[in-house]
Design a protein around this motif. Structure first.
Motif, PDB file in Angstrom:
ATOM      1  N   THR A   1      -0.509   9.072 -10.306  1.00  0.00           N
ATOM      2  CA  THR A   1      -0.266   8.044  -9.295  1.00  0.00           C
ATOM      3  C   THR A   1       1.127   8.215  -8.705  1.00  0.00           C
ATOM      4  O   THR A   1       2.081   8.501  -9.430  1.00  0.00           O
ATOM      5  CB  THR A   1      -0.397   6.635  -9.904  1.00  0.00           C
TER       6      THR A   1
ATOM      7  N   GLY B   1       3.893   6.176  -6.046  1.00  0.00           N
ATOM      8  CA  GLY B   1       4.236   4.975  -5.301  1.00  0.00           C
ATOM      9  C   GLY B   1       5.542   5.173  -4.543  1.00  0.00           C
ATOM     10  O   GLY B   1       6.467   5.808  -5.064  1.00  0.00           O
TER      11      GLY B   1
ATOM     12  N   TYR C   1       4.832  -3.259  -5.132  1.00  0.00           N
ATOM     13  CA  TYR C   1       4.704  -2.050  -4.336  1.00  0.00           C
ATOM     14  C   TYR C   1       3.264  -1.542  -4.319  1.00  0.00           C
ATOM     15  O   TYR C   1       2.444  -1.900  -5.166  1.00  0.00           O
ATOM     16  CB  TYR C   1       5.650  -0.949  -4.842  1.00  0.00           C
TER      17      TYR C   1
ATOM     18  N   SER D   1       0.578   1.730  -4.319  1.00  0.00           N
ATOM     19  CA  SER D   1       0.492   3.084  -4.861  1.00  0.00           C
ATOM     20  C   SER D   1      -0.897   3.660  -4.605  1.00  0.00           C
ATOM     21  O   SER D   1      -1.854   2.930  -4.323  1.00  0.00           O
ATOM     22  CB  SER D   1       0.778   3.082  -6.372  1.00  0.00           C
TER      23      SER D   1
END
Length: 206
Positions: free
Chosen positions: A46, A48, A197, A199
Motif C-alpha cells: 500500500t 499513501g 489520508y 491510500s
C-alpha cells in the motif's frame, strides 16, 4: 538532501518494487480458488500520499504559513484465521518534508515501524482494518536532529476491487493517531499526531 533521507527514500522504493513483484508472482501461481477463505494468505503493498499547504488570514490578508509532503509505503502479509477475517504483520516506512515560510531549509522526518493488524471483509466488498505499531523516527531540521520512539494506532476502511480470483486493487481511507516521545525526554512529554489520508493498495490472495 542528507544521507538519512536518501537512504529512507531508497528503502521505500525497494519495498514498493519488491512487494509489487511478489504480488504479481504469487497471483499467477494458482488458477482458481475462493480468496477470502480460512487457510489462505494474502500479500499487500500500500502507498499513501499526503500533501498539505497551510495559510493564515489576518485582517483580510492571506499569507502562506508552510507546506508538508509525506509518502508512506506499507507492505503486509496476512493469514485468514476464519472466512472473511485475516490477521498478520505489517512494516511501515514513512518519509515527510516540511517547509515553513520565512525560514531557510526544510524539516525532514523518517519513520520505520512494525506491528500486527486484523481485517474483516463484509459481503459487499468493503473491509475494515485496525493496526497497532511501534517504531522509531528521526527528524532533521535547522535546529538539529531529534530521535523518538513512536506508538501508533490506525483504523482503515476500504474496498476490494478484484481483478480475477487472485488480485485486488484496494482504495482506502485511513485515520492514524501517533504518539511520539523524544529520546531523553522526561515525564510524560510527547507529541501526538492525528492524520487522515487516502491510500491505494495492491493485494494478492493465495
Amino acid at each position: 538532501m542528507n544521507i538519512q533521507t536518501t537512504y529512507n527514500n531508497s528503502t521505500l522504493k525497494l519495498i514498493i518494487t519488491t512487494t509489487l513483484f511478489f504480488i504479481i508472482l504469487i497471483s499467477t501461481a494458482q488458477e482458481s480458488f475462493t480468496a477470502k477463505t480460512q487457510g489462505n494468505f494474502f500479500a499487500n503493498g500500500t502507498i499513501g500520499v499526503i500533501s498539505t499547504n497551510e495559510k493564515s488570514k489576518i485582517g483580510g490578508t492571506t499569507n502562506d504559513v508552510g507546506s508538508t509532503f509525506q509518502v508512506t509505503g506499507t507492505p503486509r502479509l496476512g493469514y485468514f484465521i476464519t472466512d472473511k477475517i485475516t490477521a498478520g504483520l505489517e512494516l511501515e516506512v514513512r518519509t515527510s518534508t516540511s517547509k515553513i515560510e520565512g525560514f531557510d531549509g526544510e524539516t525532514t522526518s523518517n519513520v520505520l515501524s512494525a506491528g500486527p493488524f486484523a481485517r474483516y471483509y463484509f459481503d459487499i466488498g468493503v473491509f475494515a482494518e485496525v493496526t497497532a505499531a511501534i517504531g522509531t523516527s528521526k527528524t532533521t531540521s535547522a535546529f538539529g536532529d531529534m530521535q523518538s520512539s513512536i506508538f501508533a494506532l490506525r483504523g482503515t476502511a476500504g474496498y476490494s476491487f478484484f481483478i480475477g480470483d487472485h488480485v485486488a486493487i484496494e482504495p482506502a481511507i485511513n485515520y492514524t493517531s501517533q504518539s511520539q516521545k523524544p529520546k531523553g525526554s522526561s515525564g510524560d512529554n510527547k507529541i501526538i499526531l492525528n492524520t487522515i489520508y487516502f491510500s491505494v493498495g495492491f493485494t494478492a490472495y493465495f
